[in-house]
Each structure stands twice: as C-alpha cells, then as structure tokens.
Design a protein around this motif. Structure first.
Motif, PDB file in Angstrom:
ATOM      1  N   ARG A  12     110.981 105.056  40.501  1.00  0.00           N
ATOM      2  CA  ARG A  12     110.041 105.368  39.414  1.00  0.00           C
ATOM      3  C   ARG A  12     108.596 105.592  39.848  1.00  0.00           C
ATOM      4  N   ILE A  13     108.121 104.837  40.817  1.00  0.00           N
ATOM      5  CA  ILE A  13     106.703 104.867  41.180  1.00  0.00           C
ATOM      6  C   ILE A  13     106.393 105.883  42.271  1.00  0.00           C
ATOM      7  N   CYS A  14     107.410 106.375  42.983  1.00  0.00           N
ATOM      8  CA  CYS A  14     107.184 107.058  44.259  1.00  0.00           C
ATOM      9  C   CYS A  14     106.534 108.429  44.109  1.00  0.00           C
ATOM     10  N   CYS A  15     106.950 109.193  43.111  1.00  0.00           N
ATOM     11  CA  CYS A  15     106.422 110.545  42.970  1.00  0.00           C
ATOM     12  C   CYS A  15     104.936 110.528  42.650  1.00  0.00           C
ATOM     13  N   GLN A  16     104.537 109.649  41.711  1.00  0.00           N
ATOM     14  CA  GLN A  16     103.103 109.597  41.396  1.00  0.00           C
ATOM     15  C   GLN A  16     102.303 109.038  42.564  1.00  0.00           C
ATOM     16  N   ALA A  17     102.913 108.129  43.364  1.00  0.00           N
ATOM     17  CA  ALA A  17     102.213 107.600  44.534  1.00  0.00           C
ATOM     18  C   ALA A  17     101.954 108.695  45.548  1.00  0.00           C
ATOM     19  N   ALA A  18     102.937 109.564  45.775  1.00  0.00           N
ATOM     20  CA  ALA A  18     102.768 110.673  46.716  1.00  0.00           C
ATOM     21  C   ALA A  18     101.707 111.644  46.230  1.00  0.00           C
TER      22      ALA A  18
ATOM     23  N   LYS B 286     108.656  99.738  38.076  1.00  0.00           N
ATOM     24  CA  LYS B 286     107.730 100.296  37.094  1.00  0.00           C
ATOM     25  C   LYS B 286     106.305 100.234  37.623  1.00  0.00           C
ATOM     26  N   LEU B 287     105.421 100.979  36.970  1.00  0.00           N
ATOM     27  CA  LEU B 287     104.013 101.018  37.334  1.00  0.00           C
ATOM     28  C   LEU B 287     103.302  99.749  36.872  1.00  0.00           C
ATOM     29  N   VAL B 288     102.064  99.557  37.345  1.00  0.00           N
ATOM     30  CA  VAL B 288     101.288  98.378  36.970  1.00  0.00           C
ATOM     31  C   VAL B 288     101.078  98.334  35.461  1.00  0.00           C
ATOM     32  N   CYS B 289     100.685  99.461  34.861  1.00  0.00           N
ATOM     33  CA  CYS B 289     100.427  99.465  33.420  1.00  0.00           C
ATOM     34  C   CYS B 289     101.703  99.176  32.639  1.00  0.00           C
ATOM     35  N   GLU B 290     102.832  99.649  33.128  1.00  0.00           N
ATOM     36  CA  GLU B 290     104.103  99.384  32.462  1.00  0.00           C
ATOM     37  C   GLU B 290     104.509  97.916  32.612  1.00  0.00           C
TER      38      GLU B 290
END
Length: 1014
Positions: free
Chosen positions: A764-770, A908-912
C-alpha cells in the motif's frame, strides 16, 4: 488554559449514507444524542444501491440492513430525512444549526409502504435508481428507512385521486417545508459524493448505445430488486450476454472533458467484484474482460481477490484504456454488440473485439451543492471540492467542531468510510458535555413474559434474502412444509428478514399469536442472531427463545448449483431448528460492573494516538511497548508525500503521551497472560529488563503492534552500497543531499518482497514512497534520469496528482511482470539493471548509481501469533490480525472488547493509521459508556449433585476456568467462562451443561434430522 464551554450533548450528523449511519450508531452507543439528517427521503446512500460488496461478495442489502434497521430503532438517534443544513452559527461545543425539511406529503407514522400508490400510479414510482428515472412518488429501494413513500406534488396531476388511493389516509396535501433551530456541540459531515455519469464522453456511447451501461447500472441489473429482477439481460433486446467488458477509469485519471485527474480508489475492486459475481453465477457461459490502466487492489487481502479473479475464475485482464467504442452493424442494422479497438499490451498490435455488453466503471466527484455547503460552513476544500483535513488529524476540518468522514474527505471504499466514521464520532464526542452513563434502553423494554406454563406456540419466519436464499431454494415450499410441523402456529416468508419492516412484522406476529418460541431461517447467527434476539425481546419474549437456522451459509451458498437438493436440505435444517427450539429455555444474563481502564498494546503512532484520544476523555490508559522507546516505524519517517513533517509530529506525540497524567507508559514490556471477559479483563505484563510481573485490570484492549519494514534479500540489497530501500533513500536525501546530487542515474523497482507468494498482499505505501522520493530527487537535480519499474502504480486518491507531477517532470515509468522481473548485477560502485521494455518488446540495460527498492511491510507474525494465542484472537494467513467483519466492523476484533489499529491490521500510511487509531478509541468509547456489562447466558453450569470432582474439566478447559470449590464439586465462574463447551463434552458424568446448547437441544436437532430418514 481555560476549558472551553460546552453546552450540548448532541451531535448533528449530515448525510445518511453508510458513514453517517455508522457515526450516528457509535455516538448513540456511547449515550450521545444524535440528529441524523439526509436531503433524500430515505437513508442508505450509494451503498444500498450495490448488489454485492467486495471482497466477501456479500449481498449489500444484508450488509447494510442491520445498520438501517438499528438506526431507525436507536433511542438516541433523531432521524430527519428530506432535511438539509442551511445555516450554522457558533463554535465547537455551542453551535446553533438551522435545519430545513422539505415536505414529504405523506405522514410517515401512518404510511405502511403498502404500494397502493405504485399500483394505481405506476408512472409515479421509482424503485431502481440509475435505470428508472420516473417520479414523483418516490421510494428508492424496497424496505427503506424510514419505510414510507414520498410525493412530488409539482408533478402530480390528480391529487384528489391520489388521496383516495391511500388506504391508510397518509397523504397530506397541505404539507409544506419546515424550518427549525437546534443546539449541537459538534457536526459530522458525511456528505458522500456523486457517481460520475459519462453522458458527455460521446466516444464511449453512453446514452446512445443501450448496451453500454455504468457500473452502478450493472449493479442494478444484477440486483434482485432491479429492473430485471436479477436476471442478467442486456438492455437492447433482453438477451443474455455472452461477452462482457469493463472499461476502467471512466471520468477519472484523465484529462477528458469533465474528467477528474485523481483516482477514485474503489473502482478497480468494484469491477473485479462485478466480474467475479458474474463468473460465479454463470461460470463458463459468459466471458469477462477488464480493460485497465493500473489494477489498484491495495486494501487488505484485495490482492488475493485479484489473484482469485485471474487464476481461479479466468477473468481476463487487459492493460489498456480503449479510446472509444463503436456499434456493430450488419446490413445497416445495429446488432446490439459493441466493438472495442485497442492496442495489445503484449505486442502493441491493434486488436478488434466485439462484446454484448460494456460496463463503464465510473468514479466519484463532489456534487456542486455539497461543495456549496462546505463553503457556506466555512471549511477549507481542496481544488476538487473535497473537505481539506490535516495530515495528522484526518477527520478534522479547518473549522473546530466540524468533522468529516467517508468520500467527502477523499475517495475511498466502505471499510475506509466506516473507520473514519468511528474516528469522527470520537472527535465529535470530545466537544460535548460530560458523558451521560445512564441508558434508557432497558427501561424502554416491555416486561419479559413468563412462558413456563404455556403450551408450545412456535412461529417460523423464512428470509428470501434476494439471490442469497430465494434464488436457490423455494422459500414458499419451505414455509408450507414448516407449517405442518407440530407446535408451529405461524409460518411465513418475511422477505429481507433484517429489514425494519420484517423485524416489526415478527414482533407483531409474536404479540398477535401469542408465540413463545421463534425459528428464523436466514443468514449466519454469527452476524444476525443479536438482531433477532433483540427483536423478540422487544416483543416481550426472553431473547434466548429464538433459533436461527443458517440457510445462507450452510445451504444456498454452498449448493447454489443444486437448487432441488438445496431446498430439500433447507427442509431438514428448518425441521432441526423447530425440534431444537421446543427445548429452548429462558436464560438470564449476568450483570457485572464495568472496568473503565484501557489497555493499549503497541507504542507507535497508532497506539499513542489511541491512548491520548481516550486519556483526553478521562479514561485511564495503560500503554504497553515492548521496546525501550515509543515511536515505532513512524519515528523513522521524514515527511509525507504532501510535505508534512512526520518527525516533528512524532516528537510532539511522544512527549504528550509520556507526560499525560492519564497514561501509564510501560516500556520493555511484554504481555504474558490474560483472563476475563469484556469489561473486566486481567492481563499480565512482564516489565523492564528484570521482567517484573504486573497485572493490569481493564475493560477493553486496543492492539496497535504495528508491522515490520521488509528487507528481502533481492536485487543485491545488503551486498551493494548502491542498493537501498525507499526508507534508506529518504535519509540520504535529508542528511547527505550532495550525494544524491552527484548521481547520474537512478532506478527504482516496485513490489520488492510484496505481491509474491511469501508475502502475497500489496504493501500500500510503496508507490507513493517511490513517487515522493523521485520528486525530491528532481528538486535536487532537475536533470537526473529517474526510471521507476512497476507492476501497477497504486497512487490511489489524490496521490495520483503526485504521480502525474512526476511524469510531467520527466520521471520515466515502465511496467514489468512478475514472471519477467528486472535483474540487477554489481558493476563497481554502480548496479546494472536489465528489464524488458513493454513498448520495444526487448531487453534494456541501465547503469544506476542508486537502485532504490520499494519494499513495504511484512506482518509481525511472531507478535500476532503470540498475542492471538494469549487474547484468543485470529490472524490472517499473512500474519495480520483478523477483524470481525471486513465491511461492517473493520476495527472490532472477534473477541468482544478488543479493537485493532494501524499496521497491525494491514499496511497503511501514517494518516490512515491515525484515523484507525482514533476509530479504535471511538469504538472503545462506545463500549465503556455503560457502568455495567452483560455477560452472555451461554456459559457452562455444573450440577453439583452429579459431579464426582474427577478434575477432567479442570484439565480440559483451555482457559483454566473450572475449579473444585469448598463443597467438593467443580465450579465454573460465569464471568470467566468463554462458552466453548469443552468441559461439557469431556465430563464423563454429564454433570456439565452448556446453556443454550444443552444435550436435549442437540439431541432434538438430531431427532429432527432423522425424521425423514426414518
């Protein structure tokens, strides 16, 4: 600091979709007063229009009906339909809201929804949204809440005749709009969004070719309540389609006219679900193809759902978005087929295919009137009209006291909406007057009828439940056969049994016929038994005098391809239920005082957020962290993709947690044992290096144990200095940016260690991290070549904006397949990466100064397994905690009194994670609202006259509950008994009975089963 003045114990919830309903129910469970308004004449929103929901493929009506029925019955909820918020003045704790209610022209107290107006004026009734555009008498779907029609008097041409038609005299000709002011302490905006209608995209032929429909319209075609009664027939000629195509991202992720650039988040799963349901129903009779750009199955176990669609059901996936559609004609006559032309994703050649039906998967956008309301209320909106919330306060708007949940916050699916609804209920409750702990619920119940001297009078009620039951078995035949059984005085079909109308029907029949036992043939008792128990209790019967026969899970779902045999099995199951209910006895539950302390396991961002949320409301919290410091993985992060400073936030969060007087922080602490029931738990902890034992008494528990950053041994990670993870790369960019400036080539590889057999789900987090790190690299070195190799870019929601920005800035993206992964080899201080270019169709070699691997999360299986064993909680196959229900209860764990938050649930992301932590605290708040707890009556009891004190039950009990008392026989504490029945099964003297599952009841079921065989 002076505390703000709070004058109200009431919350205004605007929007009656599933988010608004959930927020209202949570607040009502916590003894808060709620005014729930919706501009429509009934509640339910988009969710009620769906036929099934992913990933369970449950009937959506079955999913939502308990919520709809409960919100209609809940004492603390004032439901106002056809009502809008027209003005809001004041501040948090002291708002004055102006509500305007449109005329319904029908008295809801008198209306019985008998349908006479529909039968006499069929052109005035609308039942199927999306395919039937008629009005004015409007009820959007059967069994609505409130269960009453409404009239548009401007379109009614014969008002006098309409009045005469109504046998209940419910039509009010002089009805008019009403305005009122109410005082509330806070407001929750659950306004939802509208589904895009692609009539302005002429190239797709919507509104021109009848066999081009939207995904919502396809749902209505599949629905038993739809225009074809659930028969899959194409609109043009009523024929059954043999080839169906879904085209994704219609109106989303594009620059077409009136399209939006963001991703609507739920659409890929939406299309997969429809294709899967179609294949399950029709097997090989129908070919299904999905045309997609990226398959974004990023939720919990959604990747497994995708793999099932491809590998088990043969659903074809084509990576392409066709430009336009054409009708197929023969001799200048439209055949009904639709031609799709597209470039093959394997060899880039033009392919032409014909389909009988094309489904356009459309996404969400904010309606103009919703945007206008947001502006009127003075809250910040983003450029697309969605509510702007803080990165670290995901349900709070810019105006204090106003909170948001669901799609109005950002595009999302049902679990995400429910999580935010619970989080918003917690935040809204914080603006109210002190919690009222007394409940009127028990006082409102009628006295319990003594049935001990009565002859048996059994009522049998069978749900048809649409396609779940009624499409497989003959429910009319079932009730006819059940009526012939001895002691049965009533036997009837009740439609959707969990709807408000059906529940009220059961209550009325109990009273009218003097029933003293009830059998319901319906769905699983695991999910629906409390609803029917509550129903008969409100009719004056003891709640344990009902028997639930599981016709859905145990019959129609598993024998859908054998309707005749399934009907015969249903007869046998019902006969067993009737036989058993004859021996049902009134049972009494045990009442004990509620312990209001909270145990939170895990001191990361989720654990601390949950702890602070509850401590700020006055609860004492014990926060257990196994390491020597608080913070978890989030403490290692730098910034979010939006630019929010994670480290500064975490530093403040840790400080507030450690200094809060209501939180006891236990570091280097490990959970070692646990006992008790919800409301009065005891958990043993070993604390510190010396492992000192400490027992904590608490009422609820929140598990926020997190997940582990994955570091798979792939692509030379750990062997070459040029190979790093995205977490490593963020540190380089922050601490030694000059190193990154010197790079001449950067390659990133996605899904490393995720979406593979050993870790099958998406992280879940990897694409936005890249994308985040690529954009940061671009800032440092605008000319730096960056290539991202991916399988599917899952930048869902507004993260799509950053993906688009990266492409605009020259970041190159190329796909790869799992069976043809890139290969990395060392090359001095560099790494050579070889991959197959999907456009050229040949191998490409790139020398990289930095190879960044997007590695994501793995579940902490050791912790999950250990705590699962101690707390009696199940886990998923890949090691996360398993929630009670993926749709209805994404926060609640199967063991009552326990809740899950953050990455202990799934990546999940921090905000999630923050939203889920607030939601867990909100769910805990509802549980802690009462002063007492009611223990179920299904516990083991010992007959001391028979017990031989042989100790077998003492040894057999997995929870160490039985003991030999001072009277010389075994005793079982009902407060500790889990009702598993092991002791009753093992007792050689038959001195132990498990209440509600006693020997004579089980034997009666067997006798009922053997009746036909004999």
């Amino acid at each position: 600091m002076q505390e703000k003045k709070r004058t109200s114990n009431k919350v205004l919830v605007v929007g009656g979709g599933i988010g608004g309903i959930k927020a209202s129910l949570d607040l009502a469970e916590a003894n808060r007063e709620v005014v729930l308004i919706d501009k429509a004449f009934s509640i339910g929103g988009i969710s009620i229009q769906l036929d099934r929901t992913f990933p369970t493929n449950n009937c959506d009506f079955c999913t939502l009906s308990p919520h709809l029925a409960e919100s209609g019955r809940q004492l603390h909820i004032d439901l106002m339909t056809a009502t809008q918020l027209t003005n809001l003045e004041g501040e948090a704790g002291r708002f004055k809201a102006t509500l305007t209610t449109a005329p319904r022209y029908i008295d809801t107290e008198k209306c019985t929804a008998c349908g006479e107006c529909y039968r006499k004026f069929p052109e005035c009734v609308r039942f199927t949204p999306g395919l039937d555009h008629r009005a004015p008498t409007c009820m959007r779907y059967p069994k609505t809440t409130p269960d009453a029609f409404s009239i548009d008097m401007e379109k009614c041409t014969n008002k006098d005749e309409l009045v005469k038609v109504c046998p209940a005299g419910a039509i009010i000709l002089d009805d008019g709009p009403k305005t009122q002011e109410i005082e509330v302490g806070s407001v929750i905006l659950a306004l939802g969004a509208e589904v895009y209608v692609p009539s302005d995209l002429g190239g797709y032929g919507y509104g021109i070719y009848p066999n081009v429909v939207t995904n919502l319209e396809y749902e209505r075609i599949l629905s038993a309540f739809g225009p074809t009664k659930g028969e899959l027939l194409r609109p043009s000629d009523g024929k059954k389609p043999q080839k169906i195509a879904w085209i994704q991202c219609i109106g989303s992720r594009g620059m077409q006219k009136n399209a939006v650039p963001y991703c609507s988040s739920a659409c890929c799963m939406y299309a997969l679900k429809e294709a899967i349901v179609t294949k399950e129903r029709f097997q090989n009779d129908i070919e299904t193809t999905i045309f997609y750009m990226d398959m974004r199955t990023f939720g919990k176990d959604y990747e497994l759902y995708l793999q099932r669609a491809k590998n088990d059901l043969g659903i074809r996936l084509v990576r392409c978005r066709p430009h336009s559609l054409q009708p197929v004609e023969e001799e200048c006559q439209y055949t009904g087929e639709i031609e799709i032309r597209y470039l093959s994703d394997t060899d880039s050649k033009l392919v032409v295919e014909n389909y009988d039906l094309v489904v356009l998967t459309t996404g969400f956008r904010i309606a103009p009137e919703v945007k206008e309301l947001g502006q009127q209320l003075g809250i910040d909106l983003n450029e697309y009209g969605y509510a702007q919330t803080g990165g670290f306060d995901p349900v709070a708007t810019s105006r204090p006291g106003i909170y948001v949940c669901g799609i109005f916050q950002s595009p999302k699916d049902i679990p995400g909406t429910l999580v935010e609804a619970s989080a918003a209920s917690l935040k809204a409750a914080g603006d109210l007057t002190p919690l009222r702990t007394t409940s009127d619920w028990q006082a409102e119940l009628p006295p319990e009828r003594d049935v001990s001297g009565e002859s048996l009078k059994i009522g049998v009620f069978v749900c048809d439940c649409g396609f779940n039951i009624g499409s497989v078995v003959d429910v009319n035949e079932i009730v006819q056969q059940a009526a012939k059984l001895s002691d049965v005085v009533v036997s009837e079909v009740i439609g959707q049994g969990c709807s408000r109308e059906s529940l009220e029907r059961i209550q009325q029949v109990i009273k009218d016929k003097g029933l003293n036992r009830v059998v319901v043939g319906a769905c699983s008792p695991r999910t629906h038994e409390p609803i029917f128990q509550d129903t008969i209790r409100k009719a004056g019967l003891n709640k344990y005098l009902v028997e639930i026969v599981n016709l859905r899970d145990q019959d129609t779902w598993v024998h859908a391809d054998r309707p005749k045999d399934a009907t015969q099995k249903a007869h046998e199951l019902m006969r067993m239920g009737v036989s058993a209910v004859r021996f049902s006895r009134p049972l009494q539950e045990y009442t004990l005082p509620m312990n209001k302390d909270v145990l939170v396991v895990g001191g990361g961002v989720s654990g601390m957020t949950a702890a602070l949320s509850l401590a700020d409301m006055g609860y004492k919290v014990h926060l257990v962290e196994r390491s020597a410091e608080l913070g978890g993985v989030a403490k290692t992060l730098r910034k979010t993709i939006e630019g929010d400073d994670v480290r500064a936030f975490m530093s403040d969060l840790i400080k507030r947690t450690e200094q809060h007087r209501g939180i006891q922080v236990l570091k280097q602490a490990t959970v070692v044992d646990h006992s008790g029931v919800a409301g009065m738990f005891k958990t043993g902890i070993q604390v510190g290096p010396e492992k000192a034992y400490k027992e904590i008494e608490h009422g609820v528990g929140i598990l926020a144990t997190g997940a582990i950053p994955n570091r798979p041994k792939e692509y030379l990670l750990g062997q070459s200095k040029a190979v790093v993870t995205q977490l490593d790369l963020q540190d380089v960019l922050a601490e030694t940016p000059e190193v990154a400036k010197s790079w001449r080539n950067v390659v990133m590889i996605q899904c490393v260690g995720s979406r593979v057999p050993e870790n099958p789900n998406c992280s879940r987090i990897c694409c936005q991290a890249a994308v985040k790190n690529a954009l940061r690299l671009r800032e440092l070195n605008p000319e730096l070549p960056i290539m991202i190799l991916y399988r599917d870019m899952r930048t869902y929601g507004f993260h799509e904006d950053y993906y688009r920005k990266a492409r605009e800035q020259g970041v190159l993206f190329a796909t790869y397949k799992l069976e043809d992964k890139p290969v990395a080899t060392p090359d001095g201080d560099q790494v050579t990466v070889v991959f197959t270019d999907p456009i050229l169709g040949q191998k490409v070699q790139v020398k990289a100064d930095c190879l960044a691997l997007s590695t994501g999360f793995m579940a902490d299986k050791e912790t999950t397994t250990s705590l699962g064993r101690i707390f009696n909680l199940p886990g998923t196959s890949d090691g996360y905690f398993l929630e009670e229900h993926v749709k209805l209860r994404p926060i609640d764990l199967p063991n009552p009194g326990f809740f899950v938050a953050g990455t202990a649930h799934s990546p999940k992301l921090v905000c999630e994670s923050i939203a889920q932590a607030q939601a867990a605290a909100g769910r805990a708040m509802t549980f802690l609202a009462g002063d007492t707890i009611n223990l179920p009556a299904a516990v083991a009891q010992v007959d001391g006259e028979i017990c031989a004190a042989c100790l077998i039950c003492v040894r057999a009990c997995p929870f160490d509950v039985p003991f030999i008392n001072d009277k010389g026989y075994s005793e079982i504490d009902p407060a500790k008994c889990h009702g598993c029945g092991v002791c009753a099964a093992e007792c050689p003297a038959k001195a132990i009975q498990l209440m509600q599952f006693e020997d004579d009841q089980i034997a009666a079921k067997l006798d009922g089963l053997l009746e036909r065989m004999c």
